[in-house]
Motif scaffolding. Structure first.
Motif, short mmCIF file in Angstrom:
data_model
loop_
_atom_site.label_atom_id
_atom_site.label_comp_id
_atom_site.label_asym_id
_atom_site.label_seq_id
_atom_site.Cartn_x
_atom_site.Cartn_y
_atom_site.Cartn_z
N SER A 106 0.91 -1.27 0.54
CA SER A 106 -0.27 -0.05 0.03
C SER A 106 0.60 1.40 -0.02
CB SER A 106 -1.02 -0.30 1.20
OG SER A 106 -0.35 -0.20 2.71
N THR A 190 -10.57 -1.39 4.28
CA THR A 190 -9.21 -0.57 4.81
C THR A 190 -9.72 0.59 5.85
OG1 THR A 190 -10.28 0.53 3.34
CG2 THR A 190 -8.70 -1.33 1.85
N SER A 204 -1.69 8.28 3.70
CA SER A 204 -2.83 8.11 2.47
C SER A 204 -3.05 8.91 1.15
CB SER A 204 -4.01 7.91 3.22
OG SER A 204 -3.99 6.88 3.97
N HIS A 207 -0.86 8.77 -1.76
CA HIS A 207 -0.62 7.29 -2.60
C HIS A 207 -2.03 7.13 -3.48
CE1 HIS A 207 2.75 5.39 -0.25
NE2 HIS A 207 2.79 6.21 0.63
N GLY A 212 -5.02 0.28 -4.81
CA GLY A 212 -5.56 0.76 -3.14
C GLY A 212 -5.79 2.09 -2.95
N THR A 215 -5.60 3.80 0.59
CA THR A 215 -5.71 3.22 2.32
C THR A 215 -5.40 1.96 2.10
OG1 THR A 215 -7.05 1.15 0.89
CG2 THR A 215 -7.99 3.39 1.42
N VAL A 216 -4.85 1.27 3.73
CA VAL A 216 -4.08 0.33 4.27
C VAL A 216 -5.02 -1.01 4.77
CG1 VAL A 216 -2.87 -0.29 6.13
CG2 VAL A 216 -2.21 2.07 5.27
#
Length: 255
Positions: A106, A190, A204, A207, A212, A215-216
């Motif tokens: 991520s 997430t 966040s 990215h 994604g 998000t993680v």
């Protein structure tokens, strides 16, 4: 004949250390008595190391803060205690929680681990809080959970979660909610995470254009940072925040 002199010589020759065999036996006896003590000490050290590694693997792990991205709550060099049981029994991260997570896939590429031997050694040391964490491990604050719409910024320069403006009193002094505008819906399963020192945090927001969307995944969360364990002068629990108390989930339920 001087019998007293003969007895004296005989006594000297039989005393420990006066010939080769006597000295050897005495030396071996001393060594024999000392070795078990060293073995016990080594065994005790080994048992303590195994216990600490197991504790850090499954219950509570020290995590060395490597950057300024979470100021003022966390300073460089702080060692936080990460509660690995916080999300093990059906609970999930909540908005406002400070979490440690594995960003592989991520925040960084999946193959960023590098040499497996050096990575394993570093992982063991970082598990005891003795060195900086892996390059794939991060600490951030949860701002949005699955289903949330997170927007920045409103007319007052504040973050909005599900239409509710959030007063982020935990931000670094003088910081704004974000210099980068965004409007995202967090995918189920997430988290959307951000640092408290927004201008010094890669989180966040950085990215958004990647797979994604910044998000993680929940299964990448290692645990919740609950305490500052070191240095001794900063020993304290991480204070909870009420910033998200008025935020409800999109369906109206409290999130």
């Amino acid at each position: 004949m001087d019998t007293e002199a003969l007895h004296t010589e005989r006594d000297r020759s039989s005393a420990p250390g006066t010939d080769g065999s006597g000295a050897g036996e005495g030396s071996r006896s001393v060594c024999f008595r000392r070795r078990p003590g060293w073995r016990r000490a080594a065994a005790l050290v080994g048992a303590c190391a195994v216990f600490l590694l197991l504790l850090s693997q499954f219950v509570m792990q020290p995590f060395l803060i490597p950057s300024t991205s979470m100021q003022p709550a966390l300073e460089v060099g702080d060692r936080v205690l990460v509660n690995k049981l916080a999300y093990r029994f059906g609970s999930e991260p909540r908005r406002g929680d400070v979490v440690v997570f594995d960003g592989a896939g991520s925040f960084v590429p999946e193959d960023a681990a590098g040499n497996p031997v050096s990575a394993a050694a570093r992982e063991g040391l970082s598990a005891l809080g003795l060195t900086e964490p892996s390059d794939t491990d991060f600490v951030k604050r949860v701002v949005g959970v699955g289903g949330d719409r997170v927007v920045c910024c409103d007319k007052g320069g504040r973050l909005e979660v599900n239409g509710v403006p959030v007063d982020e009193s935990y931000l670094y002094a003088g910081e704004t909610a974000s210099h980068v505008p965004f409007d995202i819906v967090v995918r189920q399963g997430t988290l959307w995470v951000m640092g408290d020192h927004r201008s010094r945090s890669r989180d966040s927001r950085d990215h958004l254009g990647e797979p994604g969307g910044g998000t993680v995944p929940l299964d990448r969360v290692i645990g919740r940072a609950d305490w500052i364990g070191w240095p001794a002068g900063r020993w304290s629990p991480l204070p909870p925040t009420g910033a998200f108390d008025r935020v409800t989930a999109p369906d109206g339920a409290h999130g």
